[in-house]
Design a protein around this motif. Structure first.
Motif, PDB file in Angstrom:
ATOM      1  N   TYR A   1       0.823  -1.217   0.000  1.00 16.62           N
ATOM      2  CA  TYR A   1       0.000   0.000   0.000  1.00 16.62           C
ATOM      3  C   TYR A   1       0.854   1.262   0.000  1.00 16.62           C
ATOM      4  CZ  TYR A   1      -0.248  -0.431   5.290  1.00 16.62           C
ATOM      5  OH  TYR A   1      -0.011  -0.553   6.640  1.00 16.62           O
ATOM      6  N   MET A   2       2.091   1.173   0.428  1.00 18.48           N
ATOM      7  CA  MET A   2       2.994   2.308   0.283  1.00 18.48           C
ATOM      8  C   MET A   2       3.356   2.524  -1.184  1.00 18.48           C
ATOM      9  SD  MET A   2       5.536   1.534   3.498  1.00 18.48           S
ATOM     10  CE  MET A   2       4.895   1.451   5.184  1.00 18.48           C
ATOM     11  N   THR A   3       3.538   1.414  -1.907  1.00 22.57           N
ATOM     12  CA  THR A   3       3.940   1.490  -3.312  1.00 22.57           C
ATOM     13  C   THR A   3       2.789   1.898  -4.220  1.00 22.57           C
ATOM     14  OG1 THR A   3       5.658  -0.176  -2.985  1.00 22.57           O
ATOM     15  CG2 THR A   3       4.906   0.185  -5.245  1.00 22.57           C
ATOM     16  N   ARG A   4       1.657   1.174  -4.122  1.00 21.70           N
ATOM     17  CA  ARG A   4       0.556   1.457  -5.041  1.00 21.70           C
ATOM     18  C   ARG A   4      -0.353   2.562  -4.532  1.00 21.70           C
ATOM     19  NH1 ARG A   4       0.995  -3.915  -6.246  1.00 21.70           N
ATOM     20  NH2 ARG A   4      -0.466  -4.602  -4.667  1.00 21.70           N
ATOM     21  N   GLY A   5      -0.593   2.596  -3.233  1.00 24.60           N
ATOM     22  CA  GLY A   5      -1.488   3.617  -2.698  1.00 24.60           C
ATOM     23  C   GLY A   5      -0.864   4.996  -2.660  1.00 24.60           C
ATOM     24  N   LEU A   6       0.422   5.065  -2.268  1.00 27.43           N
ATOM     25  CA  LEU A   6       1.108   6.354  -2.156  1.00 27.43           C
ATOM     26  C   LEU A   6       2.039   6.630  -3.327  1.00 27.43           C
ATOM     27  CD1 LEU A   6       2.104   6.316   1.641  1.00 27.43           C
ATOM     28  CD2 LEU A   6       0.234   7.592   0.567  1.00 27.43           C
TER      29      LEU A   6
ATOM     30  N   GLY B   1      -0.366  -1.224  14.449  1.00 23.49           N
ATOM     31  CA  GLY B   1       0.296  -0.055  13.894  1.00 23.49           C
ATOM     32  C   GLY B   1       1.707  -0.315  13.429  1.00 23.49           C
ATOM     33  N   MET B   2       2.263  -1.465  13.812  1.00 20.00           N
ATOM     34  CA  MET B   2       3.638  -1.772  13.430  1.00 20.00           C
ATOM     35  C   MET B   2       3.746  -2.161  11.964  1.00 20.00           C
ATOM     36  SD  MET B   2       6.276  -4.609  14.995  1.00 20.00           S
ATOM     37  CE  MET B   2       5.684  -4.436  16.661  1.00 20.00           C
TER      38      MET B   2
ATOM     39  N   LEU C   1       2.868   4.079  10.320  1.00 18.90           N
ATOM     40  CA  LEU C   1       1.872   5.056  10.749  1.00 18.90           C
ATOM     41  C   LEU C   1       1.837   6.275   9.825  1.00 18.90           C
ATOM     42  CD1 LEU C   1       2.236   5.010  14.652  1.00 18.90           C
ATOM     43  CD2 LEU C   1       0.460   3.942  13.256  1.00 18.90           C
ATOM     44  N   THR C   2       2.997   6.661   9.299  1.00 22.70           N
ATOM     45  CA  THR C   2       3.038   7.756   8.330  1.00 22.70           C
ATOM     46  C   THR C   2       2.212   7.409   7.100  1.00 22.70           C
ATOM     47  OG1 THR C   2       5.254   8.408   9.081  1.00 22.70           O
ATOM     48  CG2 THR C   2       4.552   9.206   6.923  1.00 22.70           C
TER      49      THR C   2
ATOM     50  N   LEU D   1      -1.611   7.405   7.938  1.00 26.12           N
ATOM     51  CA  LEU D   1      -2.202   8.744   8.001  1.00 26.12           C
ATOM     52  C   LEU D   1      -2.409   9.310   6.604  1.00 26.12           C
ATOM     53  CD1 LEU D   1      -0.198  10.191  11.033  1.00 26.12           C
ATOM     54  CD2 LEU D   1      -2.643   9.633  10.974  1.00 26.12           C
ATOM     55  N   LEU D   2      -1.454   9.072   5.715  1.00 26.36           N
ATOM     56  CA  LEU D   2      -1.574   9.580   4.342  1.00 26.36           C
ATOM     57  C   LEU D   2      -2.685   8.866   3.563  1.00 26.36           C
ATOM     58  CD1 LEU D   2       2.222   9.936   3.436  1.00 26.36           C
ATOM     59  CD2 LEU D   2       0.595  11.788   3.895  1.00 26.36           C
ATOM     60  N   LEU D   3      -2.956   7.613   3.917  1.00 24.30           N
ATOM     61  CA  LEU D   3      -3.983   6.820   3.223  1.00 24.30           C
ATOM     62  C   LEU D   3      -5.272   6.690   4.026  1.00 24.30           C
ATOM     63  CD1 LEU D   3      -1.730   3.935   1.839  1.00 24.30           C
ATOM     64  CD2 LEU D   3      -2.975   5.612   0.457  1.00 24.30           C
TER      65      LEU D   3
END
Length: 480
Positions: A132-137, A274-275, A425-426, A429-431
Motif C-alpha cells: 500500500y505504500m507502493t501502489r497507494g502512495l 500499527g507496526m 503510521l506515516t 495517516l496519508l492513506l
C-alpha cells in the motif's frame, strides 16, 4: 554500544513514538466515531471467519491465527513481566489503553493491506504495508525501506529473541544444555519453514485457539489461588498509572512516564497494532464477506485477544502473587512469571511456563518467517535459491538465540520496531481517507442488511491503483 542504543531507544520512544501512536489512534478513533466500541460485537461475528471458495487465498480465520501466532510470543509472557518490573503495575493500564486505540489502527492497516494486495508467481494472494505504500502512495522507496526493516527484525532479530526465551525457560525447568535446545528447535523450525504456508496455516487454526484457552485456564487457577488480592491489584494498577502511588515520594512525573513508556512499548511489541506486521497475514486471505474491511475487523479481534486477554492474564498472575514487590525478591522476566505460577501450583510452575514459552515463542518464529518471506517477494528476492539462503540465515539466528546472551538484541528489537511503526503510521495517516471510504462502504452495506461485497468500480479514484483481477473471481470460479 549499549549507551548509543539506549540514546536512540529513548529518542524514538520517549520523544516520537508515544505521541505518534496515541495521536494516530485517537485521530482515527474520532474519525470513525470510536468504531472499536460501536462495532465491538461485530468483531466476534462468526460471519467474518467463514472459509472462502477462492483458492488464491487462505481463510480469514487462518489469517487471524497466523497473526495471533506472531503476537503470542515472549511479549505476552516475558514482555509483560519486564513492563511490570521497569514501569510498575501502572504499565498494564497503558497497555490496555494502547490496545483499545490500537484496534482502530489495526482496522485501517489490515483493510489497506487487503485492498492493495497482489499475488505471487503461483497466483496466491500476498501483500502488506510495502504494497500500500507502493501502489497507494506511489512511494516504492518507502515500501523497500519498510520491507528491509521487517526482514531484518522479524526474520532475524525477533526470531533470535524468541529462541532465547525458549532456551532460558527450558534451562530453568529442566536444567537442559543450550546446545540440546538449539538442535531440537532447529529441526522443528526447519520442518516448519520448509513445509510451506498451507501446512502452517492449517496447524495454526487448530493450535492457536487451544493455546489461548490453556493459558486462560492456568491464569484463572492462579488468580483463584490469590483471589483475596485481586481487588487490591486493580486499585494498584490505576494508582500507579496516574502517579497516585508515587505522589508521596514526589516522583509522580517520572513514575507516570515510566509506566506510560513501558506499557506502550511492551503493548506494541505484543499486539503489534500499527507496526505493520499483521497486514502481511491479512493480505494472504480471501475474505468472506468479500470485502477488505472484513479482514480489518477480524484483525481487531486479534489485538483484543492478545493484549486485553492474554497480556492481562499474565499481569494478573504476577501481581496477584505479590512477588513483584516482595522483600528480597530480585526476579525479572520469565523467572518472575515462573515464580508467580509456582507459588500457586508448586513444582509444576517452571514446567508449565517452559511449555507455554516454547509453544508461544515457536509459533512466533514460524509466523515471523512468513512475514519476512512475504517481504522478500516484494523486494524481488523470492526466487528459490535466495529463499533457501534466507532460510539458512533464519536457522542460524535461531541457533544463535539459544546459545547467546541477548541484552543488546532487545534494544535492537525495540529500535527496529520503532522505525517500522513510524514508517507504517506515516503511510496510514496519508492513506486514511482511502481506508475511511472502504470502511464506510462496508458499514453502509451492513446497515442495508446486505452481505458486504467490494466493487472497485464504485471507487474510480483508487481503482487504477489496485492490482487488476484481484477483486474479481477467477473465470473458473462460478459466482455465488
Amino acid at each position: 554500544m549499549t549507551e548509543m542504543l539506549d540514546f536512540f531507544d529513548n529518542i524514538l520512544w520517549g520523544s516520537i513514538l508515544i505521541y505518534l501512536l496515541l495521536g494516530t489512534g485517537i485521530y482515527l478513533s474520532l474519525r470513525t466515531r470510536f468504531i472499536q466500541f460501536r462495532q465491538f460485537g461485530h468483531i466476534f461475528s462468526s460471519k467474518l471467519l467463514k472459509t472462502s471458495s477462492d483458492a488464491r487465498g487462505i481463510s480469514t480465520f487462518q489469517a487471524l491465527c497466523i497473526s495471533l501466532a506472531a503476537r503470542l510470543g515472549t511479549g505476552n509472557l516475558a514482555g509483560v513481566a519486564l513492563a511490570l518490573t521497569a514501569g510498575g503495575p501502572g504499565a498494564i493500564f497503558w497497555m490496555w489503553a494502547i490496545a483499545l486505540i490500537g484496534m482502530v489502527t489495526s482496522l485501517f492497516e489490515n483493510t489497506l493491506a487487503q485492498l492493495y494486495k497482489s499475488h505471487d508467481a503461483s497466483g496466491r494472494f500476498r501483500g502488506g504495508p510495502a504494497d500500500y505504500m507502493t501502489r497507494g502512495l506511489g512511494m516504492r522507496w518507502m515500501g523497500v525501506f519498510f520491507s528491509i526493516l521487517l526482514v531484518l527484525s522479524f526474520g532475524l532479530v525477533f526470531n533470535a529473541l524468541q529462541a532465547n526465551a525458549i532456551a532460558q525457560a527450558t534451562a530453568v525447568a529442566f536444567d537442559t544444555d543450550g546446545h540440546f535446545v538449539a538442535v531440537v528447535l532447529l529441526v522443528l523450525t526447519a520442518a516448519t519453514i520448509f513445509g510451506g504456508l498451507k501446512t502452517f496455516s492449517r496447524i495454526a487454526q487448530r493450535a492457536i485457539p487451544l493455546m489461548v484457552l490453556a493459558w486462560l485456564i492456568l491464569a484463572v487457577w492462579v488468580m483463584a489461588h490469590n483471589i483475596e488480592r485481586l481487588p487490591q491489584v486493580f486499585v494498584l494498577i490505576f494508582k500507579s498509572a496516574f502517579g497516585w502511588q508515587e505522589a508521596a515520594s514526589g516522583a509522580v512525573g517520572y513514575g507516570v512516564m515510566q509506566a506510560l513508556t513501558q506499557g506502550m512499548q511492551r503493548g506494541l511489541f505484543s499486539n503489534e497494532a500499527g507496526m505493520g506486521s499483521s497486514p502481511n497475514a491479512a493480505a494472504l486471505a480471501a475474505p468472506t464477506p468479500s470485502h477488505p474491511a472484513a479482514v480489518g475487523f477480524s484483525q481487531m479481534l486479534g489485538v483484543f485477544i492478545d493484549t486485553l486477554v492474554i497480556c492481562t492474564s499474565t499481569a494478573l498472575i504476577i501481581l496477584s502473587s505479590g512477588l513483584l514487590d516482595a522483600p528480597g525478591q530480585r526476579l525479572e522476566g520469565i523467572a518472575l512469571l515462573q515464580g508467580a505460577i509456582s507459588a500457586a501450583t508448586g513444582g509444576l510452575g517452571h514446567l508449565l511456563v517452559a511449555a507455554f514459552v516454547f509453544v508461544f515463542a515457536f509459533s512466533s518464529i514460524a509466523s515471523n518467517y512468513i512475514y519476512a518471506e512475504n517481504n522478500l517477494i516484494f523486494l524481488h528476492s523470492g526466487e528459490r535459491a535466495k529463499l533457501f539462503v534466507f532460510r539458512l540465515l533464519v536457522l542460524a539466528m535461531v541457533a544463535f538465540g539459544c546459545l547467546a546472551e541477548l541484552p543488546l538484541m532487545w534494544k535492537m528489537a525495540d529500535i527496529a520496531m520503532a522505525l517500522m511503526t513510524i514508517t507504517n503510521l506515516t503511510a496510514l495517516l496519508l492513506l486514511s481517507d482511502v481506508a475511511m471510504k472502504v470502511i464506510k462502504d462496508y458499514e453502509r452495506q451492513r446497515k442495508m442488511g446486505k452481505t458486504p461485497v467490494f466493487n472497485p468500480d464504485h471507487f474510480p479514484e483508487i481503482r487504477r491503483q489496485l492490482k487488476p483481477g484481484i477483486w474479481q473471481k477467477p473465470p473458473s470460479q462460478p459466482e455465488d
